[in-house]
Write an enzyme that holds these catalytic residues in place. Structure first.
Site, PDB file in Angstrom:
ATOM      1  N   LYS A 104      38.954  -7.465 -15.683  1.00 57.83           N
ATOM      2  CA  LYS A 104      37.576  -8.004 -15.594  1.00 57.83           C
ATOM      3  C   LYS A 104      36.746  -7.148 -14.653  1.00 57.83           C
ATOM      4  CE  LYS A 104      36.725 -11.571 -12.673  1.00 57.83           C
ATOM      5  NZ  LYS A 104      35.674 -11.334 -11.677  1.00 57.83           N
ATOM      6  N   ASN A 105      37.333  -6.827 -13.472  1.00 59.88           N
ATOM      7  CA  ASN A 105      36.546  -6.169 -12.425  1.00 59.88           C
ATOM      8  C   ASN A 105      36.351  -4.681 -12.654  1.00 59.88           C
ATOM      9  OD1 ASN A 105      36.245  -8.624 -11.310  1.00 59.88           O
ATOM     10  ND2 ASN A 105      37.762  -8.350  -9.700  1.00 59.88           N
ATOM     11  N   ARG A 157      27.443 -12.823 -10.096  1.00 60.47           N
ATOM     12  CA  ARG A 157      27.091 -11.865  -9.042  1.00 60.47           C
ATOM     13  C   ARG A 157      27.259 -10.432  -9.539  1.00 60.47           C
ATOM     14  NH1 ARG A 157      27.133 -10.216  -3.802  1.00 60.47           N
ATOM     15  NH2 ARG A 157      28.407  -8.368  -3.415  1.00 60.47           N
ATOM     16  N   CYS A 186      28.235 -17.428  -2.963  1.00 54.71           N
ATOM     17  CA  CYS A 186      29.123 -18.178  -3.849  1.00 54.71           C
ATOM     18  C   CYS A 186      30.123 -18.911  -2.969  1.00 54.71           C
ATOM     19  CB  CYS A 186      29.827 -17.242  -4.826  1.00 54.71           C
ATOM     20  SG  CYS A 186      30.983 -16.181  -3.990  1.00 54.71           S
ATOM     21  N   ARG A 242      28.337 -13.012   0.204  1.00 50.09           N
ATOM     22  CA  ARG A 242      28.294 -11.940  -0.822  1.00 50.09           C
ATOM     23  C   ARG A 242      26.999 -11.118  -0.692  1.00 50.09           C
ATOM     24  NH1 ARG A 242      32.083 -13.344  -4.742  1.00 50.09           N
ATOM     25  NH2 ARG A 242      32.133 -11.134  -5.274  1.00 50.09           N
ATOM     26  N   ILE A 297      24.394  -7.871  -0.144  1.00 50.18           N
ATOM     27  CA  ILE A 297      24.351  -6.554  -0.805  1.00 50.18           C
ATOM     28  C   ILE A 297      23.732  -5.505   0.111  1.00 50.18           C
ATOM     29  CG2 ILE A 297      24.297  -7.478  -3.165  1.00 50.18           C
ATOM     30  CD1 ILE A 297      21.256  -6.899  -3.129  1.00 50.18           C
ATOM     31  N   ASP A 298      23.734  -5.757   1.424  1.00 55.17           N
ATOM     32  CA  ASP A 298      23.105  -4.818   2.365  1.00 55.17           C
ATOM     33  C   ASP A 298      23.676  -3.405   2.257  1.00 55.17           C
ATOM     34  OD1 ASP A 298      25.324  -6.368   3.420  1.00 55.17           O
ATOM     35  OD2 ASP A 298      25.121  -5.198   5.248  1.00 55.17           O
ATOM     36  N   ASP A 331      42.215 -11.107  -3.865  1.00 57.44           N
ATOM     37  CA  ASP A 331      42.228 -11.910  -5.097  1.00 57.44           C
ATOM     38  C   ASP A 331      43.612 -12.460  -5.425  1.00 57.44           C
ATOM     39  OD1 ASP A 331      39.825  -9.762  -6.806  1.00 57.44           O
ATOM     40  OD2 ASP A 331      39.604 -11.255  -5.230  1.00 57.44           O
ATOM     41  N   VAL A 374      38.743 -10.094   4.111  1.00 61.18           N
ATOM     42  CA  VAL A 374      37.712  -9.533   3.238  1.00 61.18           C
ATOM     43  C   VAL A 374      36.536 -10.482   3.042  1.00 61.18           C
ATOM     44  CG1 VAL A 374      37.256  -8.622   0.917  1.00 61.18           C
ATOM     45  CG2 VAL A 374      39.415  -8.099   2.064  1.00 61.18           C
ATOM     46  N   ARG A 432      36.242 -17.703 -16.328  1.00 57.50           N
ATOM     47  CA  ARG A 432      35.449 -16.506 -16.008  1.00 57.50           C
ATOM     48  C   ARG A 432      36.332 -15.267 -15.984  1.00 57.50           C
ATOM     49  NH1 ARG A 432      32.981 -16.556 -10.608  1.00 57.50           N
ATOM     50  NH2 ARG A 432      32.577 -14.437 -11.338  1.00 57.50           N
TER      51      ARG A 432
HETATM   52  C1  EPZ Z   1      34.716  -7.154  -5.977  1.00 51.49           C
HETATM   53  O1  EPZ Z   1      33.695  -7.944  -5.399  1.00 51.49           O
HETATM   54  C2  EPZ Z   1      35.444  -8.075  -6.953  1.00 51.49           C
HETATM   55  N1  EPZ Z   1      34.505  -8.562  -7.957  1.00 51.49           N
HETATM   56  C3  EPZ Z   1      36.045  -9.275  -6.200  1.00 51.49           C
HETATM   57  O2  EPZ Z   1      36.797 -10.035  -7.143  1.00 51.49           O
HETATM   58  C4  EPZ Z   1      37.003  -8.738  -5.133  1.00 51.49           C
HETATM   59  O3  EPZ Z   1      37.508  -9.826  -4.394  1.00 51.49           O
HETATM   60  C5  EPZ Z   1      36.250  -7.780  -4.202  1.00 51.49           C
HETATM   61  O4  EPZ Z   1      35.661  -6.710  -4.986  1.00 51.49           O
HETATM   62  C6  EPZ Z   1      37.157  -7.165  -3.150  1.00 51.49           C
HETATM   63  O5  EPZ Z   1      38.197  -6.487  -3.784  1.00 51.49           O
HETATM   64  C7  EPZ Z   1      34.140  -7.737  -8.977  1.00 51.49           C
HETATM   65  O6  EPZ Z   1      34.524  -6.584  -9.046  1.00 51.49           O
HETATM   66  C8  EPZ Z   1      33.203  -8.325  -9.997  1.00 51.49           C
HETATM   67  P1  EPZ Z   1      32.972  -6.060  -1.934  1.00 51.49           P
HETATM   68  P2  EPZ Z   1      32.542  -7.226  -4.504  1.00 51.49           P
HETATM   69  O7  EPZ Z   1      31.616  -5.489  -2.118  1.00 51.49           O
HETATM   70  O8  EPZ Z   1      32.184  -5.914  -5.083  1.00 51.49           O
HETATM   71  C9  EPZ Z   1      30.988  -7.971   1.986  1.00 51.49           C
HETATM   72  C10 EPZ Z   1      37.466 -11.940  -8.325  1.00 51.49           C
HETATM   73  O9  EPZ Z   1      38.130 -12.920  -7.969  1.00 51.49           O
HETATM   74  N2  EPZ Z   1      29.831  -7.156   1.618  1.00 51.49           N
HETATM   75  O10 EPZ Z   1      34.124  -5.140  -1.709  1.00 51.49           O
HETATM   76  O11 EPZ Z   1      31.473  -8.220  -4.283  1.00 51.49           O
HETATM   77  C11 EPZ Z   1      31.224  -9.068   0.975  1.00 51.49           C
HETATM   78  O12 EPZ Z   1      30.439 -10.197   1.296  1.00 51.49           O
HETATM   79  C12 EPZ Z   1      36.369 -11.391  -7.430  1.00 51.49           C
HETATM   80  O13 EPZ Z   1      37.645 -11.307  -9.409  1.00 51.49           O
HETATM   81  C13 EPZ Z   1      28.741  -7.114   2.481  1.00 51.49           C
HETATM   82  O14 EPZ Z   1      28.730  -7.755   3.530  1.00 51.49           O
HETATM   83  O15 EPZ Z   1      33.350  -7.009  -3.141  1.00 51.49           O
HETATM   84  C14 EPZ Z   1      32.694  -9.344   1.137  1.00 51.49           C
HETATM   85  O16 EPZ Z   1      32.880 -10.196   2.251  1.00 51.49           O
HETATM   86  C15 EPZ Z   1      36.186 -12.234  -6.176  1.00 51.49           C
HETATM   87  N3  EPZ Z   1      27.658  -6.350   2.139  1.00 51.49           N
HETATM   88  C16 EPZ Z   1      33.272  -7.962   1.437  1.00 51.49           C
HETATM   89  O17 EPZ Z   1      32.172  -7.168   1.915  1.00 51.49           O
HETATM   90  C17 EPZ Z   1      27.638  -5.623   0.963  1.00 51.49           C
HETATM   91  O18 EPZ Z   1      26.623  -4.930   0.700  1.00 51.49           O
HETATM   92  C18 EPZ Z   1      33.891  -7.273   0.232  1.00 51.49           C
HETATM   93  O19 EPZ Z   1      32.882  -7.150  -0.742  1.00 51.49           O
HETATM   94  C19 EPZ Z   1      28.749  -5.687   0.109  1.00 51.49           C
HETATM   95  C20 EPZ Z   1      29.839  -6.446   0.449  1.00 51.49           C
END
Ligand code: EPZ
Length: 426
Positions: free
Chosen positions: A24-25, A94, A118, A123, A125-126, A309, A331, A401
């Site tokens: 999926k990811n 998202r 969520c 989550r 996006i900074d 995950d 994380v 999902r």
């Molecule tokens: C991806 O999410 C996956 N989702 C998540 O899987 C997975 O848990 C995560 O990567 C970590 O491996 C998809 O690929 C669709 P991150 P993503 O950006 O890209 C913080 C599932 O169960 N952060 O690595 O959102 C964020 O809040 C899902 O399939 C910021 O603060 O993960 C989080 O705490 C759940 N600012 C951490 O970093 C940002 O700009 C990791 O986020 C970006 C992220």
């Protein structure tokens, strides 16, 4: 409360072989990357899950055509004529934010609704924004919509991510491939899904080195040099890890087929530490357990660390282990809701900030529980399989999902599980 529930009869064991679906990811981001192809791309081994359906709607709203034939998607982005995605689609998923980078790459601008938080955290996006700003993107926010422009065009740059964010790495990649000059992303995410995206972008004509390492170098090419391609999505390591946890729970043997074992090295290391025997081939992993489950300390970390995950699934294993385990979630800031549902079934877990202290040796009792996120939901179904009595899992739309035919795959392994209309919460 969701419309459907899953009913599980306990005291069962899982054994046999299950075919793992595409990741999926990865697939969600490969679909976004097709925006840069300006023609008909084919993405194979795409799971039939609701998140993919939402991303298909996002692309259609942008002007693409998306058709599914079995597990292949044909995406024609020739006629893509919009760079704006509406709130009602982004708010449903998202991962829609993944179109930000490729829209900027293709149109030099984008309008994407800000994603909300969520169940598992804010989550933010900074890091996406800081990384893209380094490439020459300017952002404004207007009534919840992110407005991206590139006044001077996309320019390559050396950027260091504060945290190896998967999404931020992906959005930067999909803009940098058409930036003028060279981009280096330091402290990049190293997940297998990042490698899969880099591979597809290179098949489309992009020039990327170092995908999967901490430092990725991208030499920008003109947009017209990028072309559609046919690409096969990698196997879903989290789905595979979920079924391996199920096999470890009840002794197995359970074989997950269609997955590169190298994606699961940390999870396999922990399964062995907890008393399991593991056999691997080129595209399969088999788990068997004949000894008592042992406790283990787990730290979730960016890849190649232990995947967040799989945290809920291994918390379940720890509940049955003979001893105390400490699980630390590094994380996401709020990913222990699963523990409170598991405690309703008899687990003994103390939450202290980012640590879950799991006192093992418990016997679980079936109970009505709710799926708080897709991984917690999948783990609750596994909990029902080993519990005494019946378990009903509500809000199963979360599971749908990210897991294709989860009930059918578990039934093929011997579980007594079925979907039901959930009229009232017991
Ligand atoms: C991806 O999410 C996956 N989702 C998540 O899987 C997975 O848990 C995560 O990567 C970590 O491996 C998809 O690929 C669709 P991150 P993503 O950006 O890209 C913080 C599932 O169960 N952060 O690595 O959102 C964020 O809040 C899902 O399939 C910021 O603060 O993960 C989080 O705490 C759940 N600012 C951490 O970093 C940002 O700009 C990791 O986020 C970006 C992220």
């Amino acid at each position: 409360m969701g419309k459907e529930s899953i009913l599980v009869r306990g005291n069962r064991t899982l054994s046999g072989e299950v075919k793992i679906s595409g990741a999926k990811n990865s697939a969600l981001k490969l679909m976004a990357a097709s925006i840069l192809g300006q023609g008909e791309s084919i993405i194979q081994n795409v799971p039939d899950i609701s998140d993919i359906a939402i991303m298909s709607d996002v692309l259609r709203r942008l002007g693409a055509t998306v058709t599914r034939t079995d597990h292949s998607l044909t995406i024609d982005t020739q006629e893509l004529d919009s760079y704006s995605t509406p709130y009602e689609l982004v708010s449903r998923m998202r991962a829609s934010i993944s179109v930000l980078g490729p829209l900027i790459g293709r149109f030099g601008q984008a309008k994407v609704a800000m994603p909300g938080g969520c169940q598992i955290g804010a989550r933010k996006i900074d890091m996406h924004l800081v990384g893209l700003e380094a490439l020459g993107v300017s952002f404004d926010v207007d009534h919840g919509t992110l407005i991206a422009t590139t006044p001077e065009g996309l320019k390559g740059s050396q950027v260091m991510l504060e945290f190896p964010s998967v999404g931020a790495t992906e959005n930067m990649l999909m803009a940098a491939v058409v930036a003028e000059g060279t981009t280096v992303i330091d402290n990049a995410a190293r997940e297998p899904e990042i490698v899969d995206l880099c591979n597809m972008l290179c098949e489309m004509g992009a020039k990327i080195d170092g995908g999967g390492s901490v430092s990725i170098e991208i030499e920008g090419v003109p947009l017209e040099d990028l072309h559609p391609c046919t690409h096969t999505t990698i196997g879903d390591r989290i789905e595979a890890g979920t079924f391996l946890a199920g096999g470890a729970l009840t002794g197995g043997p359970v074989t997950v087929q269609g997955i590169d074992p190298d994606y699961l090295r940390m999870a396999i290391m922990k399964l062995k530490a907890m008393g399991c025997d593991i056999a691997c081939g080129d595209d399969y992993v088999t788990v068997t357990r004949s000894r008592p489950l042992m406790p283990a300390d787990i730290q979730t970390l960016p890849h190649p660390g232990f995947p967040t995950d799989l945290q809920a699934q291994f918390m379940l294993l720890a509940t049955l282990a003979e001893g105390t385990s400490v699980i630390t979630e590094n994380v996401f800031e709020n990913r222990f809701m699963f523990a409170s549902e598991l405690m309703r079934m008899g687990a003994d877990i103390a939450i202290e900030d980012h640590h879950a202290i799991v006192h093992g040796g418990q016997t679980l009792q079936g109970a009505p529980v709710s799926s708080t996120d897709l991984r917690a939901g999948a783990a609750l179904v596994l909990a029902g399989i080993v519990a005494e009595g019946y378990t009903t899992i509500y809000d199963v739309e979360h599971i749908d999902r990210g897991y294709e035919d989860y009930v059918g795959k578990l039934r093929s392994l011997g579980a007594d599980v079925s979907r039901a209309e959930s009229n009232v919460r017991a």
